[in-house]
Design a protein around this motif. Structure first.
Motif, PDB file in Angstrom:
ATOM      1  N   HIS A  82      30.081  19.609  60.153  1.00 34.08           N
ATOM      2  CA  HIS A  82      30.815  18.602  60.928  1.00 34.08           C
ATOM      3  C   HIS A  82      30.372  17.177  60.601  1.00 34.08           C
ATOM      4  CE1 HIS A  82      32.448  21.419  64.320  1.00 34.08           C
ATOM      5  NE2 HIS A  82      32.890  21.698  63.131  1.00 34.08           N
ATOM      6  N   TYR A  83      29.333  17.048  59.790  1.00 33.59           N
ATOM      7  CA  TYR A  83      28.879  15.697  59.452  1.00 33.59           C
ATOM      8  C   TYR A  83      29.413  15.231  58.117  1.00 33.59           C
ATOM      9  CZ  TYR A  83      25.979  15.767  63.532  1.00 33.59           C
ATOM     10  OH  TYR A  83      25.559  15.811  64.832  1.00 33.59           O
ATOM     11  N   CYS A  84      29.394  16.105  57.101  1.00 34.81           N
ATOM     12  CA  CYS A  84      29.797  15.628  55.781  1.00 34.81           C
ATOM     13  C   CYS A  84      31.031  16.354  55.256  1.00 34.81           C
ATOM     14  CB  CYS A  84      28.664  15.759  54.783  1.00 34.81           C
ATOM     15  SG  CYS A  84      28.360  17.448  54.252  1.00 34.81           S
ATOM     16  N   GLY A  85      31.461  17.410  55.931  1.00 36.99           N
ATOM     17  CA  GLY A  85      32.672  18.099  55.490  1.00 36.99           C
ATOM     18  C   GLY A  85      32.429  19.187  54.451  1.00 36.99           C
ATOM     19  N   ASN A  89      23.910  19.503  52.158  1.00 36.58           N
ATOM     20  CA  ASN A  89      23.645  18.055  52.110  1.00 36.58           C
ATOM     21  C   ASN A  89      22.978  17.505  53.362  1.00 36.58           C
ATOM     22  OD1 ASN A  89      25.282  18.213  49.762  1.00 36.58           O
ATOM     23  ND2 ASN A  89      27.081  17.986  51.057  1.00 36.58           N
ATOM     24  N   CYS A  90      23.054  18.271  54.457  1.00 45.28           N
ATOM     25  CA  CYS A  90      22.546  17.766  55.731  1.00 45.28           C
ATOM     26  C   CYS A  90      21.754  18.916  56.350  1.00 45.28           C
ATOM     27  CB  CYS A  90      23.683  17.423  56.692  1.00 45.28           C
ATOM     28  SG  CYS A  90      25.100  16.622  55.931  1.00 45.28           S
ATOM     29  N   ARG A  91      20.682  18.602  57.069  1.00 40.43           N
ATOM     30  CA  ARG A  91      19.958  19.708  57.702  1.00 40.43           C
ATOM     31  C   ARG A  91      20.607  20.114  59.018  1.00 40.43           C
ATOM     32  NH1 ARG A  91      14.431  17.148  56.649  1.00 40.43           N
ATOM     33  NH2 ARG A  91      14.035  17.900  54.541  1.00 40.43           N
ATOM     34  N   VAL A  92      21.860  20.489  58.989  1.00 43.56           N
ATOM     35  CA  VAL A  92      22.511  20.938  60.222  1.00 43.56           C
ATOM     36  C   VAL A  92      23.216  22.264  59.964  1.00 43.56           C
ATOM     37  CG1 VAL A  92      22.874  18.603  61.097  1.00 43.56           C
ATOM     38  CG2 VAL A  92      24.641  19.679  59.740  1.00 43.56           C
ATOM     39  N   SER A  93      23.412  23.030  61.045  1.00 45.01           N
ATOM     40  CA  SER A  93      24.046  24.333  60.880  1.00 45.01           C
ATOM     41  C   SER A  93      25.532  24.157  60.613  1.00 45.01           C
ATOM     42  CB  SER A  93      23.817  25.182  62.126  1.00 45.01           C
ATOM     43  OG  SER A  93      24.239  24.472  63.261  1.00 45.01           O
ATOM     44  N   LEU A  94      26.083  25.110  59.880  1.00 41.91           N
ATOM     45  CA  LEU A  94      27.516  25.070  59.574  1.00 41.91           C
ATOM     46  C   LEU A  94      28.290  25.771  60.689  1.00 41.91           C
ATOM     47  CD1 LEU A  94      27.398  25.953  55.771  1.00 41.91           C
ATOM     48  CD2 LEU A  94      27.742  23.707  56.821  1.00 41.91           C
ATOM     49  N   THR A  95      29.490  25.287  60.949  1.00 42.73           N
ATOM     50  CA  THR A  95      30.327  25.839  62.006  1.00 42.73           C
ATOM     51  C   THR A  95      31.437  26.692  61.395  1.00 42.73           C
ATOM     52  OG1 THR A  95      29.890  23.897  63.335  1.00 42.73           O
ATOM     53  CG2 THR A  95      31.792  25.209  63.959  1.00 42.73           C
ATOM     54  N   LEU A  96      31.649  27.861  61.977  1.00 41.18           N
ATOM     55  CA  LEU A  96      32.702  28.741  61.452  1.00 41.18           C
ATOM     56  C   LEU A  96      34.065  28.332  62.024  1.00 41.18           C
ATOM     57  CD1 LEU A  96      33.755  31.311  60.019  1.00 41.18           C
ATOM     58  CD2 LEU A  96      33.136  32.589  62.078  1.00 41.18           C
ATOM     59  N   HIS A  97      35.021  28.100  61.128  1.00 41.29           N
ATOM     60  CA  HIS A  97      36.405  27.816  61.535  1.00 41.29           C
ATOM     61  C   HIS A  97      37.278  28.959  61.034  1.00 41.29           C
ATOM     62  CE1 HIS A  97      36.111  23.497  62.852  1.00 41.29           C
ATOM     63  NE2 HIS A  97      34.907  23.725  62.372  1.00 41.29           N
TER      64      HIS A  97
END
Ligand code: ADP
Ligand code: ZN
Ligand code: ZN
Length: 746
Positions: free
Chosen positions: A477-480, A460-468
């Motif tokens: 971290h922006y849209c969940g 949904n967002c052009r950002v990288s996903l963070t591994l938890h």
């Protein structure tokens, strides 16, 4: 028949006029008809008879009054009007933002959440002498016995106490009431947001010389009852909080109210605990961590004079005090004071404005003032107060830089340099505590395909996903939005996708691996979900049950642990390269704040900053505690570019589900503005339109237009033009948002 100006909570340009037969108090909510709907609004003013006579159109009557008493003092209305104008936000919506939530939906306006909470209490009645003795049932006797056991001498007891102990008490109490032995009454209870968890702080006997000078100057300003802004530049550990407390004491002696803003209070701040220790029941807190009902109760206590001091986050700027003796803004440089959606106001700036309306001094405090506020002191607009020494003559910690590009370590372990590892080991051996700071939460900050080098991004967002690791997901971290980490590369189908970059979870895991004997804890918004857990963890650190605390910004601010002597900044460069004119200032502030956590007791502090850019002026200034050097360099750079404080900015953002429509709208708006610029000979620069750095967020494409100029009135003029043309410009789901004095240009 009287006429009233009503601000309706709807996107309307101004307030509307309605009639009512009886006279109404200013500041109550009413239901009014608009088109074929009923909406909630607030009564702002009664219109004079002359104004009434000039009305020709049909004026509809108010449908229903929702309150008997005002929800805010009329003194706040000019403040609301000013904000609505300045931030180009509808007045009714501005007031909705200001008041406790849940008051403005037509269904919710009558609901229980926003009502006072009550309980039933049992009161013992003194029997009159000529009353015949009653024969008590066994259950009634038992209930009375329980009453005496638990009332500790008082004639009243909450009914709940008895019914919890003895289920038969309900019925028995009715019998006792009929016999005239007890009465049952309803009384209001305040929902208590403090609980028993806040630590208690003593009042120090004496002030330091610097504190004394500053307090005396501020007390004089309080006595003068005039508007005067101050900037308190006090290094970390110089005792700013005690200054706030003493000036507040001075105000209370003169029956003046005090409003204190802190950047984020969802969980709790050390400052809140200090104020609670000192002022107890005179204190109210207002912040988003409160339940709706708690917030309503706190609001009522302020409105009706029960609370004289308010500590709160940004939105507490609307605290319903009719008069104010002083406003304080702690950590005034914090970007968290800016609201990012809806009414995009800056709490710090609005504190200065509210002080002006209230004719009282305002104190902005920080160890690292915003470049803008510092510039105002140089221009004579704010008065500068300085505290350059730590309490008890402790020195500021010694700061060392580690150049990560020179580290000869296995690649994946680069974030624990030789020097940091040794320092941590030494500290552990001496029984002292250490803090490790990382700017990001999660385990790895992005996932990279080893075969095609693609980065895994949010859908949904052009950002990288963070591994938890903890939750076992890749999270945006922006849209969940989240995914399972066992994925194949969406570009090439390869399954060798691995995590790169570091987050707090990873540092915690590494610290545990390197120091198995150490007690390691992590504090970030993933672990500190609840206020109770957060306070409990801080207590553990205070009790020295934790050796190494790993954390994000949450640990950088305001915490005071005397045995914490070592601070390691794992990677100082992460914020430096952001496309934002305040990126350098922010990085410095964060480094200085986290550096300030070290050595706040009898042991001297040591800070190790790891960086790939040891020559960057921000990193060097952080090493040398050189705030003024950093701010004067920043001012030079910004003056050259006309950025704040030398010019003003307004960001216009367009967003929508279809990229070409968004771009088209932004282009049209830019053309409109350029024409207006030439016609009116305005000195405004229009930057863009261009895609926002976060060009896709929650499935909406984003473009922006930045207006830059020396004169804010000219920038406002252009915004008004855009708002007038909004209907024509923004077709097909495109939204336009106006951000005055933007803090976040992502
Ligand atoms: P700052 O907010 O400026 O970083 P703090 O307000 O946290 O500094 O103060 C640092 C510590 O010094 C706190 O523990 C505080 O209680 C203590 N302190 C402040 N003023 C005094 C004083 N006059 N005498 C003794 N201790 C003080
Ligand atoms: Zn790939
Ligand atoms: Zn997302």
């Amino acid at each position: 028949m009287k006429l009233y100006e009503v601000a309706v909570a709807a996107p309307l340009p101004g307030p509307l006029t309605y009639s009512h037969v009886e006279s109404l108090p200013i500041g109550i909510r009413v239901l009014v008809p608009l088109g074929n709907r009923l909406l909630v609004g607030t009564v702002l003013a009664e219109l004079s008879t002359e104004t009434c006579a000039s009305f020709s159109g049909e004026i509809k009557p108010i449908a229903e009054c929702l309150d008997q008493e005002p929800l805010f003092p009329p003194a706040l209305i000019p403040f609301f009007r000013w904000m609505a104008d300045y931030y180009h936000h509808p007045l009714g919506e501005t007031i909705r933002t200001a008041l406790p939530s849940g008051l403005f939906s037509v269904q919710g306006s009558r609901s229980a959440a926003a009502k006072a909470k009550t309980e039933i209490v049992v009161r013992l009645c003194s029997p009159s002498p000529d009353q015949p003795a009653v024969k008590l049932k066994q259950s009634e006797q038992k209930t009375l016995d329980l009453f005496f056991q638990h009332c500790s001498g008082s004639p009243v007891l909450p009914r709940q106490v008895l019914t919890k102990l003895y289920p038969g008490a309900s019925k028995a109490l009715r019998g006792l009431a009929e016999a005239g032995l007890v009465s049952l009454e309803e009384r209001q209870v305040l929902r208590d947001p403090f609980g028993d968890m806040l630590p208690f702080f003593d009042r120090p006997q004496t002030l330091t010389k610097e504190q004394e000078t500053v307090v005396a100057e501020l007390c004089r300003a309080v006595d003068a009852d005039t508007f005067q802004p101050f900037l308190l530049h006090g290094v970390t550990g110089s005792g700013k909080t005690e200054v706030y407390l003493r000036v507040t004491e001075h105000c209370l002696k003169q029956k003046k109210n005090v409003l204190i803003l802190v950047p984020e209070l969802a969980l709790a701040s050390q400052l809140e605990a200090h104020f609670h220790s000192r002022f107890g029941s005179k204190l109210a807190v207002l912040h988003s961590g409160l339940a709706v009902g708690e917030r309503f109760d706190q609001w009522q206590r302020v409105l009706h004079g029960g609370a004289k001091v308010v500590v709160g986050a940004r939105s507490a700027i609307f605290a319903p005090f009719a008069t104010l003796g002083l406003l304080i803004v702690d950590e005034e440089h914090e970007p968290a004071y800016k609201q990012d959606d809806g009414l995009r106001y800056n709490g710090r700036d609005m504190a200065v404005l509210r002080a002006r309306f209230a004719s009282c001094p305002v104190l902005l405090g920080s160890a690292t003032p915003s470049v803008t506020s510092f510039y105002h002191t140089q221009q004579g607009r704010y008065k500068l107060l300085t505290m350059s020494k730590r309490i008890d003559g402790q020195l500021l910690p010694k700061v060392e830089l580690v150049d990560l590009s020179k580290e000869k370590r296995p690649k994946q372990d680069w974030f624990f340099s030789e020097r940091l590892t040794t320092a941590l080991r030494d500290n552990l051996a001496q029984g002292l505590q250490s803090l490790l700071f990382v700017n990001r939460r999660g385990y790895a900050s992005f996932m990279l395909c080893q075969d095609c080098r693609a980065v895994i991004r949010c859908r949904n967002c052009r950002v990288s996903l963070t591994l938890h690791r903890g939750s076992g997901r890749l999270i945006c971290h922006y849209c969940g939005y989240s995914l399972k980490p066992e994925l194949v590369c969406p570009e090439c189908g390869s399954s060798s996708v691995s995590g790169l970059g570091i987050g707090s979870e990873r540092v915690e895991a590494e610290a545990r691996r390197l120091f198995p004997e150490a007690r390691v804890a992590r504090l970030d918004s993933d672990t500190a979900g609840k206020r109770r857990d957060y306070l409990a963890l801080l207590q553990q650190v205070r009790d020295q049950q934790i050796d190494i605390l790993v954390g994000t910004q949450m640990v950088a601010k305001g915490l005071h642990f005397p045995k914490m002597t070592l601070v390691g900044v794992v990677w100082a460069d992460s914020g430096l390269a952001l496309p934002d004119c305040k990126a350098a200032e922010r990085s410095f502030q964060l480094l200085a704040q986290v550096t300030g956590r070290a050595g706040r007791g009898e042991h001297p502090g040591r800070v190790i900053i790891q960086t790939h850019q040891p020559q960057h002026y921000v990193i060097e200034a952080a090493r040398d505690h050189a705030y003024e050097k950093m701010s004067s360099l920043e001012m030079e750079l910004r003056q050259a570019l006309g950025y704040p404080p030398f010019g003003r900015l307004i960001n216009i953002r367009f967003s929508g589900p279809n990229e070409s429509q968004v771009e088209e709208t932004a282009q049209l708006a830019a053309e409109l503005l350029h024409t207006a610029l030439e016609q009116n000979k305005l000195e405004v620069e229009i930057l863009g339109p261009a895609p926002a750095p976060l060009s896709l967020l929650r499935n909406r494409f984003r473009w922006q237009l930045l207006l830059k100029g020396k004169r804010i009135d000219q920038l406002h003029q252009l915004c008004e033009l855009l708002l007038r043309e909004k209907k024509r410009l923004c077709r097909a789901n495109v939204r336009m948002g106006i951000d005055v004095d933007p803090e976040n240009m992502m």
